[in-house]
Design an enzyme around this catalytic site. Structure first.
Site, PDB file in Angstrom:
ATOM      1  N   LYS A  87       0.846  -1.191   0.000  1.00 19.81           N
ATOM      2  CA  LYS A  87       0.000   0.000   0.000  1.00 19.81           C
ATOM      3  C   LYS A  87       0.886   1.247   0.000  1.00 19.81           C
ATOM      4  O   LYS A  87       1.776   1.394   0.846  1.00 19.81           O
ATOM      5  CB  LYS A  87      -0.891  -0.036   1.252  1.00 19.81           C
TER       6      LYS A  87
HETATM    7  O1  G3P Z   1      -7.897   1.589   5.321  1.00 14.75           O
HETATM    8  C1  G3P Z   1      -8.216   2.870   4.911  1.00 14.75           C
HETATM    9  C2  G3P Z   1      -9.594   3.379   5.262  1.00 14.75           C
HETATM   10  O2  G3P Z   1     -10.550   2.382   5.121  1.00 14.75           O
HETATM   11  C3  G3P Z   1      -9.675   4.142   6.555  1.00 14.75           C
HETATM   12  O3  G3P Z   1     -10.977   4.337   7.001  1.00 14.75           O
HETATM   13  O4  G3P Z   1     -12.547   4.894   8.804  1.00 14.75           O
HETATM   14  O5  G3P Z   1     -10.132   5.555   9.028  1.00 14.75           O
HETATM   15  O6  G3P Z   1     -11.633   6.713   7.407  1.00 14.75           O
HETATM   16  P1  G3P Z   1     -11.334   5.435   8.106  1.00 14.75           P
END
Ligand code: G3P
Length: 218
Positions: A87
């Protein structure tokens, strides 16, 4: 549409894998920190454990922000397990790194995508996946789903093979909207995926079936 579990929590990964509902896992440095995983050796060992638990791709994020650092981290991560997808953040050095890693046969997931231009550059560089963050766009008053629709349209129009992972999913409505939009993958917390099972008529219906059975079989 595939489901990835957006977590570094081994118990949740095990649960979802046993239920047969996930096709992979995505992690990020915040999710790793949440599990208290620190130090390079422990971090690498944790990614390996995730790969051993799940069938499918496991995204492991680099923490370098310079080209050389991302390449060396990416190569190390990819060597851990064939399921690892590296990533990489959507910054200039990241795009360069995606291009080289792709040439080396290493798959990448370009993260922190908030507009179509970023996704286009990642796809042109050869990213295997792009991760648009829909919840975080909603959080600042934009419609994250608009970006998913736009990316599905552009990628189809130009025949990009890069897959779209709808990330930063906040609720079951997001999941259903992603399916309708044609996202390749939704990466979600376990509670959001299992939330798809909930319906009050299912709960009351089941209760009534069991009551009727018991009444007649006393
Ligand atoms: O893995 C990346 C993403 O899904 C993060 O989500 O909830 O931290 O905005 P969030």
């Amino acid at each position: 549409m595939k489901f990835f579990l957006d977590t570094a929590n081994l118990d949740q990964i095990r649960t979802a894998q046993e239920m047969g509902i996930i096709d992979g896992v995505t992690t990020n440095p915040s999710l790793m920190a949440k599990e208290g995983i620190t130090g390079e050796e422990n971090i690498l060992a944790h990614y390996k454990q995730i790969c051993d638990l799940v069938d499918g791709d496991v995204s492991a994020e680099v923490i370098s922000t310079d080209f050389k650092g991302m390449i060396s981290e990416g190569e190390k991560l990819a060597a851990l397990h064939q399921q690892i997808v590296v990533k990489i953040p959507v910054i200039a050095d990241g795009i360069k790194a995606i291009k080289l890693l792709d040439k080396e046969g290493i798959r990448t997931n370009c993260t922190l995508i908030f507009n179509a231009g970023q996704a286009l550059l990642a796809a042109k560089a050869g990213a295997s996946y792009v991760s648009p963050f829909i919840g975080r766009l909603d959080d600042i008053g934009q419609d994250g789903m608009d970006l998913i629709h736009q990316l599905v349209h552009i990628f189809e129009l130009y025949g990009f093979e890069t897959e779209i992972i709808a990330a930063s999913i906040r609720n079951t409505t997001h999941i259903l909207q992603c399916m309708e939009a044609g996202a390749d993958v939704a990466t979600c917390p376990l509670s959001t995926i299992t939330g798809l099972l909930n319906h009050p008529l299912t709960a009351t219906g089941l209760e009534k079936f069991l009551e009727d059975h018991q009444r007649m079989n006393r």
